[in-house]
Design a protein around this motif. Structure first.
Motif, PDB file in Angstrom:
ATOM      1  N   CYS A   1      -2.087   9.944  -8.507  1.00 34.67           N
ATOM      2  CA  CYS A   1      -0.711   9.502  -8.750  1.00 34.67           C
ATOM      3  C   CYS A   1      -0.364   9.524 -10.234  1.00 34.67           C
ATOM      4  O   CYS A   1      -1.236   9.382 -11.092  1.00 34.67           O
ATOM      5  CB  CYS A   1      -0.502   8.100  -8.195  1.00 34.67           C
ATOM      6  SG  CYS A   1      -0.864   7.970  -6.439  1.00 34.67           S
TER       7      CYS A   1
ATOM      8  N   ASP B   1       1.146   7.324 -11.877  1.00 34.31           N
ATOM      9  CA  ASP B   1       1.004   6.007 -12.501  1.00 34.31           C
ATOM     10  C   ASP B   1      -0.465   5.608 -12.650  1.00 34.31           C
ATOM     11  O   ASP B   1      -0.791   4.430 -12.744  1.00 34.31           O
ATOM     12  CB  ASP B   1       1.769   4.950 -11.715  1.00 34.31           C
ATOM     13  CG  ASP B   1       1.297   4.819 -10.268  1.00 34.31           C
ATOM     14  OD1 ASP B   1       0.312   5.513  -9.897  1.00 34.31           O
ATOM     15  OD2 ASP B   1       1.904   4.050  -9.500  1.00 34.31           O
TER      16      ASP B   1
ATOM     17  N   VAL C   1      -9.030   7.079 -15.139  1.00 34.88           N
ATOM     18  CA  VAL C   1      -9.172   6.974 -13.688  1.00 34.88           C
ATOM     19  C   VAL C   1     -10.526   7.415 -13.159  1.00 34.88           C
ATOM     20  O   VAL C   1     -10.840   7.169 -11.999  1.00 34.88           O
ATOM     21  CB  VAL C   1      -8.067   7.797 -12.968  1.00 34.88           C
ATOM     22  CG1 VAL C   1      -6.703   7.313 -13.368  1.00 34.88           C
ATOM     23  CG2 VAL C   1      -8.222   9.283 -13.225  1.00 34.88           C
TER      24      VAL C   1
ATOM     25  N   ASP D   1       7.132   2.168 -13.803  1.00 33.49           N
ATOM     26  CA  ASP D   1       6.913   2.497 -12.393  1.00 33.49           C
ATOM     27  C   ASP D   1       8.191   2.981 -11.716  1.00 33.49           C
ATOM     28  O   ASP D   1       8.145   3.792 -10.784  1.00 33.49           O
ATOM     29  CB  ASP D   1       6.372   1.268 -11.642  1.00 33.49           C
ATOM     30  CG  ASP D   1       4.926   0.960 -11.996  1.00 33.49           C
ATOM     31  OD1 ASP D   1       4.267   1.828 -12.601  1.00 33.49           O
ATOM     32  OD2 ASP D   1       4.456  -0.144 -11.672  1.00 33.49           O
TER      33      ASP D   1
ATOM     34  N   ALA E   1      -5.582   7.097  -4.667  1.00 36.85           N
ATOM     35  CA  ALA E   1      -5.682   6.549  -3.309  1.00 36.85           C
ATOM     36  C   ALA E   1      -6.550   7.485  -2.471  1.00 36.85           C
ATOM     37  O   ALA E   1      -6.290   8.692  -2.394  1.00 36.85           O
ATOM     38  CB  ALA E   1      -4.296   6.412  -2.694  1.00 36.85           C
TER      39      ALA E   1
ATOM     40  N   ILE F   1       3.126   4.387  -1.618  1.00 36.21           N
ATOM     41  CA  ILE F   1       3.221   5.255  -2.798  1.00 36.21           C
ATOM     42  C   ILE F   1       4.459   6.124  -2.633  1.00 36.21           C
ATOM     43  O   ILE F   1       4.529   6.901  -1.670  1.00 36.21           O
ATOM     44  CB  ILE F   1       1.982   6.158  -2.938  1.00 36.21           C
ATOM     45  CG1 ILE F   1       0.700   5.337  -3.038  1.00 36.21           C
ATOM     46  CG2 ILE F   1       2.127   7.078  -4.152  1.00 36.21           C
ATOM     47  CD1 ILE F   1      -0.570   6.170  -2.928  1.00 36.21           C
TER      48      ILE F   1
ATOM     49  N   ARG G   1      -2.893   5.723 -10.518  1.00 36.10           N
ATOM     50  CA  ARG G   1      -3.600   5.283  -9.319  1.00 36.10           C
ATOM     51  C   ARG G   1      -4.280   6.469  -8.636  1.00 36.10           C
ATOM     52  O   ARG G   1      -3.816   7.606  -8.724  1.00 36.10           O
ATOM     53  CB  ARG G   1      -2.623   4.657  -8.317  1.00 36.10           C
ATOM     54  CG  ARG G   1      -2.224   3.236  -8.620  1.00 36.10           C
ATOM     55  CD  ARG G   1      -1.361   2.664  -7.510  1.00 36.10           C
ATOM     56  NE  ARG G   1      -0.049   3.283  -7.446  1.00 36.10           N
ATOM     57  CZ  ARG G   1       0.833   3.067  -6.472  1.00 36.10           C
ATOM     58  NH1 ARG G   1       0.519   2.265  -5.460  1.00 36.10           N
ATOM     59  NH2 ARG G   1       2.021   3.652  -6.490  1.00 36.10           N
TER      60      ARG G   1
ATOM     61  N   HIS H   1       0.825  -1.218   0.000  1.00 34.24           N
ATOM     62  CA  HIS H   1       0.000   0.000   0.000  1.00 34.24           C
ATOM     63  C   HIS H   1       0.857   1.266   0.000  1.00 34.24           C
ATOM     64  O   HIS H   1       0.372   2.335   0.374  1.00 34.24           O
ATOM     65  CB  HIS H   1      -0.918   0.005   1.217  1.00 34.24           C
ATOM     66  CG  HIS H   1      -1.891  -1.129   1.254  1.00 34.24           C
ATOM     67  ND1 HIS H   1      -3.012  -1.180   0.451  1.00 34.24           N
ATOM     68  CD2 HIS H   1      -1.894  -2.274   1.980  1.00 34.24           C
ATOM     69  CE1 HIS H   1      -3.678  -2.301   0.691  1.00 34.24           C
ATOM     70  NE2 HIS H   1      -3.018  -2.979   1.613  1.00 34.24           N
TER      71      HIS H   1
END
Length: 541
Positions: free
Chosen positions: A111, A113, A313, A453, A117, A73, A115, A71
């Motif tokens: 994010c 990439d 997203v 990444d 969160a 980042i 993502r 989890h």
């Protein structure tokens, strides 16, 4: 539950170089969009390296990362920090020094990439929630290059207090990947491609000629060092023409910046082209393509990525498939991928079909030319589709050639106008080729994902700097400030991303290897059919 928060602390890389800045207990990480049924409870922590969430529960992982947890980042990956207060109906985007006048009930991290969160603070103390949000915003906006976590990581991990190197790295990750930071690597590349009329040039040692070129590069044998030094002042950023690769028929791929003195344009073009012609066994013509005129610029590519991220997203599957696909098309990302692949094929036709050498010209020769020169070699040279060969290609055409990774990744979040995902675009182009020729590549889609990444793990020299000189200068200054004696190195030795053991075990690295790979039996990998004619508007002699 209270004993869990007292007992559990984050897995820090080492207490002497990764430190906890702030934390909040009783935080809920939102997993489902519509329901809280799958949400996780735990502790939210901000260190000087990452945002970490510690929870009772864990999900099965395909790869276990040695630097990041399930989890976690990395702060360099955080694009935007948004705080929300439900009761007041307020929302605020936090920057480095912005104040927060309300207690947040929710934190959303967007994010790089793709993502998102989301964390809820319903049960957390309001002050601790505010402090951890402000800490994340502050530490994700480093004020200076030397505040990037990689300096602390390398300075402490690889050097003892006396300054002696205590833990070397295998720069090739066991694959003997050339870093092209010494003349011998270039010599081997010349011999490998059969470029007998080209030589390694060392006029840029200590970066005396050009600040953004490597200390060693390859030039035509017929060009003397004194001539090259004389020509350098007429090229943008003193970036004189660089050899990239030789076709088996003798045609050369060369890249160069634009000439800044119009009155010298014709004279210099003639001298450079004459030298390249002499290096060809058939004395074939030299053709030049101006990439700035025919390919999208860095701002257009960045705009396309922003639109693509929004599409991907924000609940993309709530729309109909037709509407989602049309939105994808309108982002223009795939159009740009297609444009780069198409032009790479045109360059190949000139090299292969016309047996002519090709010069890629770009204003500063640090962005578009990196993509095209790399794609041409991936398509034409089976060695560049092996794992070690591909890594050497990226090292040669991107890292040592001075692609502005620090600015294009916007690690310091100082100048959004300089940000542009050129390297991601290149990896996307390679993926398109892999889909068409799955047995021609030694590496897998997983490898491309992990490489992408890794841009946001601010530890590796590969993605931290704009050029070799910047790496040397900043690492030397940091070493002096920390009283690290560098000895023969004269700079901190940052691990390249190719030292995959820094991130993954050998077992996990096996996921990078394509079991269908057939080696050199696929000599050419073109995106579609090589055209028999190309637009003459794109080419000059």
């Amino acid at each position: 539950t209270k004993s869990f928060f007292k007992r559990n602390s984050p897995e820090l890389l080492h207490k002497s170089w990764e430190i906890v800045v702030n934390e909040a207990n009783f935080v809920r990480k939102c997993i489902g969009a519509d329901s809280s049924q799958d949400d996780l409870w735990g502790k939210l922590i901000c260190t000087n390296f990452k945002v970490s969430f510690i929870t009772h529960d864990s999900l099965p992982q395909q790869c276990t990362h040695r630097l990041l947890g399930e989890h976690d980042i990395p702060l360099a990956c955080v694009e935007q920090v948004v705080t929300v207060n439900d009761a007041k109906g307020k929302q605020k985007i936090l920057g480095c020094n912005k104040k927060l006048k309300f207690n947040p009930t929710e934190l959303i991290l967007y994010c790089k990439d793709f993502r998102i969160a989301r964390f809820r603070f319903d049960e957390a103390g309001p002050e601790s929630a505010k402090k951890v949000c402000l800490a994340i915003a502050h530490y994700s906006h480093p004020a200076d290059t030397q505040l990037l976590f990689g300096f602390e990581y390398v300075g402490t991990r690889f050097y003892s207090s006396s300054g002696n190197k205590v833990n070397g790295v295998d720069p090739g990750g066991g694959l003997q990947t050339p870093l092209f930071d010494c003349s011998s690597d270039w010599d081997r590349e010349i011999k490998r491609t059969g470029a007998s009329e080209w030589r390694v040039c060392s006029i840029n040692e200590d970066y005396l000629v050009s600040p953004s070129l490597p200390e060693f590069f390859v030039v035509p044998s017929s060009l003397a060092d004194q001539d090259l030094k004389q020509y350098a002042c007429y090229f943008n950023s003193q970036r004189i023409p660089l050899w990239c690769w030789n076709h088996s028929n003798g045609s050369a791929l060369v890249r160069m910046s634009s000439i800044t003195e119009p009155q010298q344009q014709r004279k210099l073009d003639q001298r450079i082209c004459s030298a390249i012609i002499k290096s060809h066994p058939l004395r074939s013509d030299v053709l030049k393509t101006d990439l700035d005129k025919i390919l999208p610029n860095i701002q257009e590519i960045q705009t396309a990525l922003v639109k693509l991220r929004q599409i991907c997203v924000i609940d993309p599957f709530e729309e109909s498939e037709e509407k989602w696909l049309s939105s994808m098309e309108s982002s223009r990302w795939m159009e740009y991928v297609r444009a780069f692949l198409k032009h790479a094929v045109e360059v190949i036709y000139m090299l292969e079909g016309k047996q002519a050498s090709v010069i890629l010209q770009e204003e500063e020769d640090r962005d578009l030319s990196c993509v095209i020169s790399s794609l041409v070699q991936v398509m034409c040279d089976p060695h560049c589709r092996s794992l070690a060969g591909f890594q050497g290609l990226v090292q040669k055409e991107w890292v040592m050639a001075g692609h502005r990774f620090l600015d294009r990744c916007n690690h310091l979040k100082k100048n959004d106008k300089e940000e542009s995902p050129l390297f991601l675009l290149f990896l996307n182009c390679v993926w398109q080729l892999m889909e068409q020729y799955p047995a021609a590549f030694e590496f897998t889609e997983m490898y491309l994902i992990m490489l992408s990444d890794s841009m946001w793990v601010p530890v590796f020299s590969t993605f931290l700097f704009n050029c070799p000189r910047q790496r040397a200068e900043h690492s030397r200054d940091f070493a002096l400030s920390k009283s690290i004696s560098l000895g023969k190195d004269q700079s901190l030795r940052f691990p390249p991303v190719w030292d995959w053991s820094q991130q993954f075990s050998l077992k996990d690295q096996a996921l990078f290897n394509n079991p269908l790979y057939v080696g050199k039996s696929a000599p050419c990998v073109h995106n579609g059919t090589v055209p028999t004619t190309c637009s003459q508007a794109n080419w000059t002699c």
